[in-house]
Design a protein around this motif. Structure first.
Motif, PDB file in Angstrom:
ATOM      1  N   VAL A  62       0.831  -1.205   0.000  1.00 15.36           N
ATOM      2  CA  VAL A  62       0.000   0.000   0.000  1.00 15.36           C
ATOM      3  C   VAL A  62       0.867   1.258   0.000  1.00 15.36           C
ATOM      4  O   VAL A  62       0.589   2.218  -0.713  1.00 15.36           O
ATOM      5  N   GLU A  63       1.927   1.237   0.805  1.00 11.97           N
ATOM      6  CA  GLU A  63       2.794   2.408   0.933  1.00 11.97           C
ATOM      7  C   GLU A  63       3.869   2.486  -0.159  1.00 11.97           C
ATOM      8  O   GLU A  63       4.600   3.459  -0.250  1.00 11.97           O
ATOM      9  N   ARG A  64       3.977   1.402  -0.953  1.00 12.02           N
ATOM     10  CA  ARG A  64       4.956   1.328  -2.040  1.00 12.02           C
ATOM     11  C   ARG A  64       6.380   1.494  -1.528  1.00 12.02           C
ATOM     12  O   ARG A  64       7.159   2.312  -2.019  1.00 12.02           O
ATOM     13  N   VAL A  65       6.674   0.698  -0.499  1.00 13.84           N
ATOM     14  CA  VAL A  65       8.029   0.636   0.067  1.00 13.84           C
ATOM     15  C   VAL A  65       8.427  -0.832   0.168  1.00 13.84           C
ATOM     16  O   VAL A  65       7.602  -1.728  -0.008  1.00 13.84           O
ATOM     17  N   GLN A  66       9.679  -1.068   0.476  1.00  7.85           N
ATOM     18  CA  GLN A  66      10.150  -2.428   0.672  1.00  7.85           C
ATOM     19  C   GLN A  66       9.626  -2.971   2.001  1.00  7.85           C
ATOM     20  O   GLN A  66       9.456  -2.210   2.966  1.00  7.85           O
ATOM     21  N   PRO A  67       9.362  -4.279   2.082  1.00  7.95           N
ATOM     22  CA  PRO A  67       8.833  -4.842   3.332  1.00  7.95           C
ATOM     23  C   PRO A  67       9.654  -4.513   4.590  1.00  7.95           C
ATOM     24  O   PRO A  67       9.052  -4.202   5.627  1.00  7.95           O
TER      25      PRO A  67
END
Length: 146
Positions: A62-67
């Motif tokens: 959702v945030e478009r970041v790496q886990p």
């Protein structure tokens, strides 16, 4: 203004992007001082919207970041008492994230402060500008869904 030349669309796109960018930066300035970074407040809003079924991996998407970044952000929010972790209801290997009452209160205060500022600015406009913005809001909502 009627757009007839494809160049006119490009110019309108530049103006809308620039104006909305400045508008959202100004609106962000109205946030109460809660000590969260923009990344953290965005994650908190996403976790709240997730309704208690958002996993850290889902937050990353959702945030478009790496886990790993999402996991670190969730850990900070948990340390601050704004988020809690719980076992996943169907997959024992995973956890789900949800907001705590303090997290929901922070979100409500954040929204209220920004909406109060905006409502005050809108009340300063004449009726014609208010109606133009009402129509523009409908159009922007439609564009956002496209």
């Amino acid at each position: 203004m009627t757009l007839t030349d494809p160049h006119d669309y490009d110019e309108l796109a530049v103006r809308l992007r620039s104006a909305t960018g400045r508008f959202f930066r100004r609106l962000r300035a109205e946030r109460p001082a809660h000590g969260l970074t923009m990344t953290q407040i965005s994650a908190l809003f996403s976790i709240s919207k997730g309704g208690g079924v958002l996993t850290p991996r889902g937050l990353a998407e959702v945030e478009r970041v790496q886990p790993p970044a999402a996991t670190r952000t969730a850990a900070v929010l948990e340390e601050r008492g704004l988020v809690r972790r719980a076992p996943h209801p169907t997959d024992g290997r995973q956890i789900v994230l949800s907001t705590t009452p303090d997290g929901e209160a922070l979100i409500a205060a954040d929204r209220q402060a920004r909406e109060a500022w905006l409502a005050a600015r809108l009340s300063e406009l004449d009726k014609a500008d208010q109606e133009t913005l009402r129509a523009a809001a409908t159009i922007l909502e439609r564009l956002a869904r496209a």
